[in-house]
Design an enzyme around this catalytic site. Structure first.
Site, PDB file in Angstrom:
ATOM      1  N   TRP A 559       0.811  -1.213   0.000  1.00 15.74           N
ATOM      2  CA  TRP A 559       0.000   0.000   0.000  1.00 15.74           C
ATOM      3  C   TRP A 559       0.849   1.269   0.000  1.00 15.74           C
ATOM      4  O   TRP A 559       0.406   2.338   0.388  1.00 15.74           O
ATOM      5  CB  TRP A 559      -0.997  -0.032   1.171  1.00 15.74           C
ATOM      6  CG  TRP A 559      -2.139  -0.970   0.887  1.00 15.74           C
ATOM      7  CD1 TRP A 559      -2.481  -1.517  -0.315  1.00 15.74           C
ATOM      8  CD2 TRP A 559      -3.103  -1.483   1.820  1.00 15.74           C
ATOM      9  NE1 TRP A 559      -3.580  -2.340  -0.195  1.00 15.74           N
ATOM     10  CE2 TRP A 559      -3.989  -2.336   1.111  1.00 15.74           C
ATOM     11  CE3 TRP A 559      -3.317  -1.302   3.193  1.00 15.74           C
ATOM     12  CZ2 TRP A 559      -5.056  -3.001   1.716  1.00 15.74           C
ATOM     13  CZ3 TRP A 559      -4.379  -1.969   3.801  1.00 15.74           C
ATOM     14  CH2 TRP A 559      -5.241  -2.801   3.076  1.00 15.74           C
ATOM     15  N   GLU A 603      -3.883  -9.674  -2.038  1.00 17.43           N
ATOM     16  CA  GLU A 603      -4.248  -8.889  -3.216  1.00 17.43           C
ATOM     17  C   GLU A 603      -3.107  -8.624  -4.186  1.00 17.43           C
ATOM     18  O   GLU A 603      -3.352  -8.228  -5.304  1.00 17.43           O
ATOM     19  CB  GLU A 603      -4.915  -7.585  -2.806  1.00 17.43           C
ATOM     20  CG  GLU A 603      -4.001  -6.611  -2.098  1.00 17.43           C
ATOM     21  CD  GLU A 603      -4.711  -5.295  -1.813  1.00 17.43           C
ATOM     22  OE1 GLU A 603      -5.822  -5.341  -1.275  1.00 17.43           O
ATOM     23  OE2 GLU A 603      -4.149  -4.242  -2.129  1.00 17.43           O
ATOM     24  N   HIS A 693     -18.951  -4.872   7.674  1.00 22.07           N
ATOM     25  CA  HIS A 693     -19.134  -3.840   6.650  1.00 22.07           C
ATOM     26  C   HIS A 693     -20.548  -3.278   6.662  1.00 22.07           C
ATOM     27  O   HIS A 693     -20.862  -2.374   5.903  1.00 22.07           O
ATOM     28  CB  HIS A 693     -18.789  -4.401   5.273  1.00 22.07           C
ATOM     29  CG  HIS A 693     -17.394  -4.940   5.218  1.00 22.07           C
ATOM     30  ND1 HIS A 693     -17.095  -6.236   5.594  1.00 22.07           N
ATOM     31  CD2 HIS A 693     -16.214  -4.362   4.920  1.00 22.07           C
ATOM     32  CE1 HIS A 693     -15.784  -6.419   5.487  1.00 22.07           C
ATOM     33  NE2 HIS A 693     -15.237  -5.309   5.087  1.00 22.07           N
TER      34      HIS A 693
END
Ligand code: GLN
Ligand code: ZN
Length: 751
Positions: A559, A603, A693
């Site tokens: 990231w 990812e 979520h």
């Protein structure tokens, strides 16, 4: 030499699109206002490229939310549940993008997925048996004409039909083969409309070609493109690929009647070789992706010019390796960063200059040109980027550093004894609700409106409350709540040497959400203790175990904008050593449960399966072990991963050798559990028992049901009970209720 840009950032230099869209969602801006804001951004973007002298500029690269969703709407691939709301076209589009809850109904958004190996996310088109694929939209045509009106001739950029079908979800009985010829017909119509309006070149983006392709895929591609190319009506067609090389289909692609083919020479490790071995047809133009669309470092002209010299193709256009969507707008917005740093970076605008500069000296005796010499000065060494100590530490790593002793089974026994936790221990993933006051405290401290003492005192008050709350709820392993972090990577970056931060270097993550990844500038080391104070304080508030909370090296790297002067592996190892210092520091301070989050591990798996291990897991997994290999047997190491989509790499996850792993499972169908069992997964597991979520509170029965299913596949002695991710986006009320039910459910099954 001519130049080409695949796509440009579209959120506005000051995130204008985000702010206009959010106002529109709140009803503070009408549709006309939003359309006007978007038009302004498009014009600025086009003119920036035109003024930089770019030869081939894309139109239709703008999007209100996402280009894949735009493509779905263009061809009427719109699920009935959104149409049924009876909203305007733009509102229907946003309903599909974000979900809709209001007087017209209540529908969830389309699913969102990561766009190849980037941090951008697209909306997954749904094709069901009622879908009537028809060209109903006009966006590419409108945006082409709009550009021409301001004097910019463009190549309309389309997501190609092959990639569109590969990314779509087929929810009914139809399959790709049932709809591909209809979709092809509609693309042919679109080409002919664009041709009639004057477009000379149309770009078909087909990034799916860089993945592993089988014979069926290749046949599908040919079936789609043969008719399109037979019906191109004088328009030229550019097949644009990116994010890798197209080794499985290159030999076929060059036989088709494309006028130009765009290849990625940066991530496409085999691109140059493919051209050498198979040749490149004389009647086609090669769009050579050599200016990095994903990273922010200045281009090394020596390498790029050498690559251009070596290609051996007569008709070459210099291009970006992928859309510039993945880099920030411009360095001009960075007022705090000194020139010493800035001169080494190129954001989108600066990349335009690079394209023009390289094109202007390519094919000349460039070695003596000012442009070339100035560029090369940048690569003579960078201020402050090296730390000999760090390099020596990395060089001194031995095989033993990757191995934690004693082996898992023995540690498990020791930890069970020492920690004395009940069966089905309950815990959370780390963060507690980041309420308004928490954010305000951090912001005021950052702006200098609050002293360090006031800031710390506030956070400690929050931690004490959070601990008390967890005790009241009856959780077994407590956390401090993460009130000091706004972001799990930025926070660590700020506390590490070797990082550089920007003010406005935003990159679109999805829709109106943008992220500002920190830049790894140099060798990384820990400035000093990072989380120790907070964890120690939390521990002093309770007799229960408190879990320390860190972000792992793979996630920190994934990231951030990585370095290009050293390998990813080397960078990950440096970060791993820095985080290891923190782990040992926590341990020395009495924290005997430590969680090292690897939210982003899954990812960055390479797009091709054949690269998974050699290009990634073979160093990412050992790097994780390096972080915790030196702790005592009785210290329990947890890790957390956001997606449970690791069914096919379970042995690699087990090889992280953590003691406990928590992951998201509530939204998936628990299939992962079968694979855990089949693979004899040794690590203890906490598959999330409810979805964080959503604000919905799960009932005790629901959680018991989930746990019962899990118990069928996981030994009782290995099962943990926890939510599926951090609670930072949730409100206090629903958090307390949900966790109370979670504890009740654990107690019930213990009984
Ligand atoms: N510990 C982090 C949290 O609880 C993990 C976040 C994540 O997995 N994305 O917020
Ligand atoms: Zn998570």
């Amino acid at each position: 030499m001519k130049t080409s840009v695949i796509g440009y950032p579209r959120i506005g230099k000051d995130r204008e699109l985000k702010f206009a869209s959010e106002k529109f969602f709140k009803g503070e801006l009408d549709e006309a206002g939003l359309l006007a804001a978007a038009k302004k951004i498009r014009e600025e973007d086009l003119l920036a490229q035109k003024n930089a002298g770019i030869s081939y500029i894309s139109s239709n690269d703008f999007s209100f939310y996402d280009n894949v969703l735009d493509t779905a709407f263009l061809f009427n691939v719109i699920p009935q549940r959104y149409k049924a709301l009876g909203l305007s076209e733009l509102e229907t589009y946003f309903a599909a993008a974000r979900g809709y809850q209001g007087d017209k109904g209540n529908v969830k958004a389309l699913a969102m997925k990561k766009w190849f190996n980037t941090n951008y996310h697209y909306l997954v088109p749904e094709i069901d048996d009622d879908t009537v694929i028809t060209l109903t939209g006009t966006k590419p045509v409108d945006e082409y004409l709009e550009a021409r009106q301001i004097g910019v001739e463009t190549k309309p950029a389309l997501i190609g039909p092959f990639t569109f079908l590969k990314l779509a979800r087929f929810t009914g009985s139809k399959k790709i083969a049932d709809v591909s010829s209809k979709l092809t017909e509609e693309y042919i119509k679109l080409v002919s409309v664009l041709a009639s309006k004057g477009a000379e070149l149309i770009e078909f983006d087909e990034p799916s070609l860089v993945k592993d392709l089988d014979a069926e895929d290749i046949a599908l591609f040919k079936n789609i493109y043969s008719p399109i190319l037979e019906n191109k009506k004088g328009v030229k067609i550019l097949l644009q690929t990116y994010f890798g090389d197209i080794r499985d289909i290159y030999a076929e692609v060059i036989k088709l009647d494309f006028d130009a083919i765009g290849l990625d020479f940066l991530e496409g490790r085999k691109t140059a070789e493919l051209i050498k071995t198979n040749g490149f047809p004389k009647d086609k133009t090669l769009f050579a992706g050599l200016v990095n669309g994903k990273n922010i470092w200045r281009n090394d002209y020596r390498k790029t010019l050498a690559a251009l010299d070596e290609i051996g193709v007569s008709d070459v256009v210099l291009g970006t390796s992928c859309s510039l969507l993945h880099v920030p707008y411009t360095l001009a917005s960075e007022t705090k960063l000194s020139e010493d740093y800035k001169k080494h970076f190129a954001f989108a605008e600066e990349k335009l200059t690079e394209l023009s500069e390289i094109a202007s000296i390519s094919g000349t005796d460039y070695a003596n040109s000012e442009i070339f010499k100035n560029n090369q000065k940048l690569f003579e060494g960078r201020k402050d980027s090296e730390d000999k100590d760090v390099q020596a530490k990395v060089a001194a790593i031995t095989d033993a550093d990757y191995v934690r002793l004693p082996a898992f089974a023995e540690r498990e026994k020791i930890q069970k004894e020492i920690l004395g936790l009940p069966l089905f221990p309950t815990t959370t993933i780390g963060s507690f609700p980041q309420t308004q006051d928490v954010r305000k405290n951090r912001q005021e401290f950052k702006k200098g409106l609050k002293s360090k003492e006031e800031y710390v005192e506030f956070n400690k008050k929050k931690i004490a409350e959070c601990i008390k709350l967890q005790e009241e709820i009856g959780l077994d392993v407590l956390v401090h709540g993460e009130f000091e972090r706004n972001d799990m990577v930025e926070y660590f970056g700020e506390n590490l040497n070797g990082y550089v931060f920007t003010e406005k270097a935003w990159v679109q993550s999805y829709g109106t959400r943008n992220v500002k990844p920190p830049i790894i500038w140099g060798d990384v080391s820990r400035k000093g203790a990072i989380t120790v104070e907070w964890s120690k304080f939390a521990k002093s508030c309770t007799n229960k175990p408190v879990k320390g909370m860190l972000t792992g090296p793979v996630t920190i790297l994934n990231w951030s904008f990585p370095r290009e002067d050293i390998s990813i592996k080397e960078s990950i190892l440096q970060i791993a050593l820095a985080i290891r210092d923190e782990v040992l520091d926590l341990e020395a301070n009495g924290i005997n449960i430590i969680q090292i989050d690897e939210a982003a591990l899954r990812e960055k798996l390479p797009l091709r399966k054949s690269d998974w291990y050699s290009e990634y897991l073979d160093f990412a997994i050992p790097a994780f072990r390096l972080v915790h290999s030196k702790v005592k047997p009785e210290t329990q190491i947890h890790t957390h991963m956001c997606y449970s989509e690791f069914t096919d790499i379970i042995p690699a996850i087990d090889a992280m050798d953590a003691d406990v792993i928590t992951f998201e499972a509530s939204r998936s169908d628990l299939l992962i559990l079968d694979s855990l069992k089949a693979n004899n997964f040794k690590t203890e597991v906490g598959p999330g028992v409810y979805d964080i979520h959503s604000p919905r509170v799960p009932s005790v029965e629901e959680i018991v049901t989930a746990l019962t299913k899990m118990r069928a596949k996981i030994e009782d002695s290995k099962l943990w009970v926890n939510p599926d991710c951090g609670l930072k986006t949730r409100g206090n009320e629903e958090t307390v209720k949900s966790l109370t039910n979670l504890v009740a459910a654990a107690k019930q099954i213990r009984g």
